[in-house]
Design a protein around this motif. Structure first.
Motif, short mmCIF file in Angstrom:
data_model
loop_
_atom_site.label_atom_id
_atom_site.label_comp_id
_atom_site.label_asym_id
_atom_site.label_seq_id
_atom_site.Cartn_x
_atom_site.Cartn_y
_atom_site.Cartn_z
N ARG A 166 0.88 -1.17 0.00
CA ARG A 166 0.00 0.00 0.00
C ARG A 166 0.92 1.22 0.00
O ARG A 166 1.72 1.38 0.91
CB ARG A 166 -0.89 0.03 1.24
N VAL B 97 1.36 4.65 0.76
CA VAL B 97 0.62 5.58 1.60
C VAL B 97 1.58 6.51 2.33
O VAL B 97 2.61 6.07 2.85
CB VAL B 97 -0.21 4.79 2.66
N TYR C 21 -6.41 6.63 12.48
CA TYR C 21 -5.28 6.64 11.54
C TYR C 21 -5.76 7.27 10.25
O TYR C 21 -6.86 6.97 9.77
CB TYR C 21 -4.84 5.19 11.30
N GLN D 273 -3.29 7.58 0.05
CA GLN D 273 -2.81 6.44 -0.73
C GLN D 273 -2.82 6.78 -2.22
O GLN D 273 -3.78 7.35 -2.74
CB GLN D 273 -3.69 5.21 -0.46
N HIS E 69 -5.90 -8.36 0.69
CA HIS E 69 -5.65 -8.79 2.07
C HIS E 69 -6.86 -8.44 2.92
O HIS E 69 -7.79 -7.79 2.45
CB HIS E 69 -4.34 -8.18 2.61
N HIS F 290 -7.82 -7.47 7.22
CA HIS F 290 -7.24 -7.23 8.54
C HIS F 290 -8.31 -6.90 9.56
O HIS F 290 -9.46 -6.61 9.20
CB HIS F 290 -6.16 -6.14 8.48
N ARG G 266 -12.36 4.47 2.71
CA ARG G 266 -11.61 5.30 1.75
C ARG G 266 -12.51 6.45 1.34
O ARG G 266 -13.68 6.22 0.99
CB ARG G 266 -11.27 4.55 0.47
N HIS H 236 -9.99 -7.14 0.69
CA HIS H 236 -10.02 -5.97 -0.19
C HIS H 236 -8.71 -5.83 -0.95
O HIS H 236 -7.65 -6.17 -0.45
CB HIS H 236 -10.34 -4.69 0.59
N HIS I 161 -7.01 -3.15 -4.35
CA HIS I 161 -7.23 -1.94 -5.14
C HIS I 161 -6.60 -2.10 -6.52
O HIS I 161 -5.46 -2.57 -6.63
CB HIS I 161 -6.61 -0.71 -4.47
N ASP J 167 -7.33 7.26 3.39
CA ASP J 167 -7.68 6.09 4.19
C ASP J 167 -7.95 6.53 5.62
O ASP J 167 -7.15 7.28 6.19
CB ASP J 167 -6.51 5.11 4.25
#
Ligand code: GTQ
Length: 345
Positions: A71, A73, A93, A97, A108, A110, A116, A149, A151, A163
């Protein structure tokens, strides 16, 4: 309030004996963890200019291939927490991105929840549990806890999005981790979904959606139209604001952080009472002044700022003839569940 005993008041041998047994006297630190009247707050009012960060983000695109970043970012870090903590506030957070045409950020999932808010560019998409959600400026796309998810980008120009994750609080809970996966087959298009009209939900005879997160994409065009219509129909309303909710039950769309969109009418100045939650403001369209905690930020389109909790906030539309639109994130859902949410008038 009583002056409490200090650590230095205790004999060195006693302090050493406590340390040796992993014990700590409370009274020298009691006021630090229970300060009178108002919490000790690390979060500082901080503003990130999009025009300031954009060249650095584009440079990251040249310096670091997507394969080396997973990612790509730049994290909007609050200096009050220490930049290395990668926190905008105690629970929030924020990251900008970048995805370049043809790039792919692999699948991935998490434990932290993410959303977004699309800032710039066309042609990218996020696939969430097989649902391919196109990204256009101002759209909100959820990637809730545990959902796969990835992208991708079929367009011609860079795409950038903001994000917002509850990573700091999930990390603090020692519950943050990722699982890597492989490319998802696309099973649905996240356009004109089942929940596109307010007031009606799919209700087949025998089953209702048991999904915790039934709606994954909130197109900006719909949200903007709703705000415009509220402003036109209810000129006396205190604030033209809509919350992003679960359309099946009206609850917050995620369980830890809450999201809303606010329209500042031309020339409007909105006074917000102090609330216990830190708040993030991201300028979707137009420009606004944000004043709070001794800070005065001038937001241009795509700028983002964070304001600590327990502070009254004043938002002013910088234009006398155009509306301004803000995306707002806070941790009110979490604080309400914990029973510590407050509004101080
Ligand atoms: O796009 O999945 O800013 O996993 C931080 C962690 C974005 C993402 C971030 C992530 C992602």
């Amino acid at each position: 309030m009583n002056e409490l005993g200090r650590l230095e008041d205790l004999p060195a041998d006693y302090r050493a004996a406590l340390t040796e047994k992993n014990l700590v006297p409370l009274w020298p630190s009691l006021r630090a963890v229970l300060p009178p009247g108002k919490p000790a707050i690390r979060t500082q009012a901080t503003c990130w200019s999009y025009q300031g960060l954009r060249p650095l983000l584009m440079r990251a695109g040249e310096l670091t291939p997507i394969e080396k970043a997973e990612r790509r970012v730049l994290v909007l870090a609050n200096p009050g927490h220490g930049l290395e903590k990668m926190q905008a506030s105690s629970t929030i957070y924020l990251g900008m991105q970048l995805l370049q045409p043809g790039e792919w950020a692999p699948s991935h999932r998490h434990t932290p929840n993410a959303v977004r808010m699309i800032v710039e560019g066309e042609g990218a998409y996020t696939t969430v549990e097989g649902e391919k959600c196109p990204m256009s400026r101002g759209d909100l796309i959820l990637t809730p806890t545990g959902m796969w998810h990835e992208h991708g980008h079929d367009g011609n120009d860079p795409v950038v999005w903001l994000d917002v994750l509850d990573l700091p609080i999930v990390y603090y809970c020692e519950a943050s981790y990722v699982t890597e996966g492989k490319a998802q087959p696309v099973t649905a298009e996240g356009v004109d979904g089942d929940y596109q009209r307010g007031g009606v939900v799919p209700a087949p005879m025998f089953t209702r959606s048991g999904k915790t997160f039934p709606m994954l994409r909130y197109p900006w065009a719909d949200v903007r139209r709703t705000l415009e219509s509220i402003a036109a129909r209810q000129p006396a309303i205190g604030a033209v604001q809509v919350a992003y909710v679960n359309p099946e039950n009206g609850h917050d769309c995620q369980r830890i952080l809450g999201y809303s969109a606010l329209m500042l009418r031309p020339g409007e100045c909105l006074q917000m009472p102090a609330r216990s939650t830190a708040m993030v403001f991201h300028q979707i369209e137009g420009g606004a002044e944000v004043s709070a905690a001794g800070a005065d930020f001038t937001l241009d389109t795509a700028d983002t700022c964070c304001i600590p909790g327990y502070t009254p906030i004043t938002l002013t539309n910088r234009s006398a003839d155009q509306p301004a639109f803000l995306f707002i994130a806070d941790d009110a859902p979490l604080q309400k569940k914990l029973g510590v949410y407050e509004v101080r008038n």
